[in-house]
Design a protein around this motif. Sequence first.
Motif, PDB file in Angstrom:
ATOM      1  N   ILE A   5       1.201  -0.873   0.213  1.00 59.38           N
ATOM      2  CA  ILE A   5      -0.028   0.208  -0.140  1.00 59.38           C
ATOM      3  C   ILE A   5       0.841   1.448   0.104  1.00 59.38           C
ATOM      4  CG2 ILE A   5      -2.026   1.201   1.447  1.00 59.38           C
ATOM      5  CD1 ILE A   5      -2.920  -1.101   2.661  1.00 59.38           C
ATOM      6  N   ARG A   6       0.652   2.047  -1.077  1.00 59.50           N
ATOM      7  CA  ARG A   6       1.363   3.841  -0.916  1.00 59.50           C
ATOM      8  C   ARG A   6       0.099   4.726  -0.521  1.00 59.50           C
ATOM      9  NH1 ARG A   6       2.591   4.937  -5.865  1.00 59.50           N
ATOM     10  NH2 ARG A   6       1.058   4.006  -6.856  1.00 59.50           N
ATOM     11  N   LYS A   7       0.102   5.947  -0.582  1.00 63.19           N
ATOM     12  CA  LYS A   7       0.195   6.602   0.571  1.00 63.19           C
ATOM     13  C   LYS A   7      -0.139   7.694  -0.821  1.00 63.19           C
ATOM     14  CE  LYS A   7      -2.049   8.790   3.326  1.00 63.19           C
ATOM     15  NZ  LYS A   7      -3.750   8.324   4.078  1.00 63.19           N
ATOM     16  N   VAL A   8      -0.905   8.387  -1.299  1.00 63.69           N
ATOM     17  CA  VAL A   8      -1.579   9.241  -2.607  1.00 63.69           C
ATOM     18  C   VAL A   8      -2.309  10.120  -2.174  1.00 63.69           C
ATOM     19  CG1 VAL A   8      -1.379   9.556  -5.161  1.00 63.69           C
ATOM     20  CG2 VAL A   8      -0.080   7.288  -3.998  1.00 63.69           C
ATOM     21  N   GLY A   9      -1.253  11.190  -1.756  1.00 66.88           N
ATOM     22  CA  GLY A   9      -2.923  12.200  -1.360  1.00 66.88           C
ATOM     23  C   GLY A   9      -2.908  12.046   0.026  1.00 66.88           C
ATOM     24  N   ASN A  10      -4.833  11.975   0.084  1.00 68.72           N
ATOM     25  CA  ASN A  10      -5.188  11.725   1.460  1.00 68.72           C
ATOM     26  C   ASN A  10      -5.758   9.447   1.203  1.00 68.72           C
ATOM     27  OD1 ASN A  10      -5.030  13.838   2.237  1.00 68.72           O
ATOM     28  ND2 ASN A  10      -6.696  14.819   1.480  1.00 68.72           N
ATOM     29  N   SER A  11      -4.805   9.139   0.210  1.00 72.38           N
ATOM     30  CA  SER A  11      -5.769   8.245  -0.404  1.00 72.38           C
ATOM     31  C   SER A  11      -4.681   6.788  -0.315  1.00 72.38           C
ATOM     32  CB  SER A  11      -6.087   7.613  -1.602  1.00 72.38           C
ATOM     33  OG  SER A  11      -7.325   8.409  -2.005  1.00 72.38           O
ATOM     34  N   ASN A  12      -5.166   5.814  -0.090  1.00 75.18           N
ATOM     35  CA  ASN A  12      -3.725   4.884   0.383  1.00 75.18           C
ATOM     36  C   ASN A  12      -4.278   4.538  -1.519  1.00 75.18           C
ATOM     37  OD1 ASN A  12      -2.791   4.860   2.497  1.00 75.18           O
ATOM     38  ND2 ASN A  12      -4.904   3.644   3.292  1.00 75.18           N
ATOM     39  N   THR A  13      -3.307   3.794  -1.473  1.00 78.77           N
ATOM     40  CA  THR A  13      -3.682   2.381  -3.059  1.00 78.77           C
ATOM     41  C   THR A  13      -2.630   1.699  -2.981  1.00 78.77           C
ATOM     42  OG1 THR A  13      -2.826   5.120  -4.392  1.00 78.77           O
ATOM     43  CG2 THR A  13      -2.574   3.117  -5.709  1.00 78.77           C
ATOM     44  N   LEU A  14      -2.948   0.831  -4.042  1.00 79.37           N
ATOM     45  CA  LEU A  14      -2.681  -0.822  -4.439  1.00 79.37           C
ATOM     46  C   LEU A  14      -2.336  -0.579  -5.467  1.00 79.37           C
ATOM     47  CD1 LEU A  14      -5.156  -3.260  -2.548  1.00 79.37           C
ATOM     48  CD2 LEU A  14      -2.467  -2.644  -2.193  1.00 79.37           C
ATOM     49  N   THR A  15      -1.401  -0.854  -6.125  1.00 83.52           N
ATOM     50  CA  THR A  15      -1.124  -1.135  -7.256  1.00 83.52           C
ATOM     51  C   THR A  15      -1.515  -2.847  -7.795  1.00 83.52           C
ATOM     52  OG1 THR A  15       1.133   0.130  -7.327  1.00 83.52           O
ATOM     53  CG2 THR A  15       1.120  -1.252  -8.568  1.00 83.52           C
ATOM     54  N   VAL A  16      -1.939  -2.355  -9.404  1.00 81.57           N
ATOM     55  CA  VAL A  16      -2.388  -3.726 -10.046  1.00 81.57           C
ATOM     56  C   VAL A  16      -0.968  -4.191 -11.026  1.00 81.57           C
ATOM     57  CG1 VAL A  16      -4.165  -4.770 -12.039  1.00 81.57           C
ATOM     58  CG2 VAL A  16      -4.987  -2.535  -9.508  1.00 81.57           C
ATOM     59  N   PRO A  17      -0.571  -5.111 -10.568  1.00 80.98           N
ATOM     60  CA  PRO A  17       0.486  -6.213 -11.654  1.00 80.98           C
ATOM     61  C   PRO A  17       0.127  -5.914 -12.721  1.00 80.98           C
ATOM     62  CG  PRO A  17      -0.230  -6.894  -9.188  1.00 80.98           C
ATOM     63  CD  PRO A  17      -1.162  -6.019  -9.899  1.00 80.98           C
ATOM     64  N   ASN A  18       1.352  -5.517 -13.574  1.00 83.94           N
ATOM     65  CA  ASN A  18       0.935  -5.946 -15.824  1.00 83.94           C
ATOM     66  C   ASN A  18       0.386  -7.156 -15.829  1.00 83.94           C
ATOM     67  OD1 ASN A  18       1.750  -3.438 -16.245  1.00 83.94           O
ATOM     68  ND2 ASN A  18       3.562  -3.704 -17.233  1.00 83.94           N
ATOM     69  N   ASN A  19       0.733  -8.047 -15.072  1.00 86.56           N
ATOM     70  CA  ASN A  19       0.078  -9.395 -15.222  1.00 86.56           C
ATOM     71  C   ASN A  19      -1.353  -9.730 -15.058  1.00 86.56           C
ATOM     72  OD1 ASN A  19       0.996 -10.403 -12.558  1.00 86.56           O
ATOM     73  ND2 ASN A  19       1.172 -11.878 -13.332  1.00 86.56           N
ATOM     74  N   ILE A  20      -1.762  -8.637 -14.485  1.00 87.74           N
ATOM     75  CA  ILE A  20      -3.753  -8.610 -14.171  1.00 87.74           C
ATOM     76  C   ILE A  20      -4.388  -8.165 -15.268  1.00 87.74           C
ATOM     77  CG2 ILE A  20      -5.059  -8.340 -12.562  1.00 87.74           C
ATOM     78  CD1 ILE A  20      -3.850  -9.328 -10.530  1.00 87.74           C
ATOM     79  N   LYS A  21      -4.948  -7.973 -16.133  1.00 90.26           N
ATOM     80  CA  LYS A  21      -5.843  -7.112 -16.870  1.00 90.26           C
ATOM     81  C   LYS A  21      -6.893  -6.719 -16.452  1.00 90.26           C
ATOM     82  CE  LYS A  21      -1.767  -7.804 -19.896  1.00 90.26           C
ATOM     83  NZ  LYS A  21      -0.228  -7.428 -19.270  1.00 90.26           N
ATOM     84  N   PRO A  22      -6.799  -6.200 -15.826  1.00 89.84           N
ATOM     85  CA  PRO A  22      -8.327  -5.269 -15.767  1.00 89.84           C
ATOM     86  C   PRO A  22      -9.333  -5.254 -16.922  1.00 89.84           C
ATOM     87  CG  PRO A  22      -6.534  -3.693 -15.126  1.00 89.84           C
ATOM     88  CD  PRO A  22      -6.245  -4.966 -15.782  1.00 89.84           C
ATOM     89  N   MET A  23     -10.113  -5.656 -16.339  1.00 94.08           N
ATOM     90  CA  MET A  23     -11.506  -6.396 -17.316  1.00 94.08           C
ATOM     91  C   MET A  23     -12.517  -4.956 -17.585  1.00 94.08           C
ATOM     92  SD  MET A  23     -11.439 -10.273 -16.365  1.00 94.08           S
ATOM     93  CE  MET A  23     -12.805 -11.042 -17.886  1.00 94.08           C
TER      94      MET A  23
END
Length: 77
Positions: A5-23
């Motif tokens: 988890i990374r902090k970005v502004g007031n939000s926490n962010t989870l990165t989607v790895p490249n091998n996962i293709k969002p549908m």
Amino acid sequence: MSVKIRKVGNSNTLTVPNNIKPMAKEYDVFQGRDGVIVFSPKKKNPFHDEEFIKNHDWTQDEEFGGPLIGKEKLDNE
């Protein structure tokens, strides 16, 4: 595979790895009691869609044969 988890502004962010293709472009997110985080593709609720409601027959037929036990609507009424 794991992500942090990374902090970005007031939000926490989870990165989607490249091998996962969002549908989908948009997701609903839920967190379970055990800490599991679930991302589910956002879909329209058909029961709030006027067009869907207008085009569907909402009457019910008896699932099983036998005598009627409530205020069921008969086909010939």
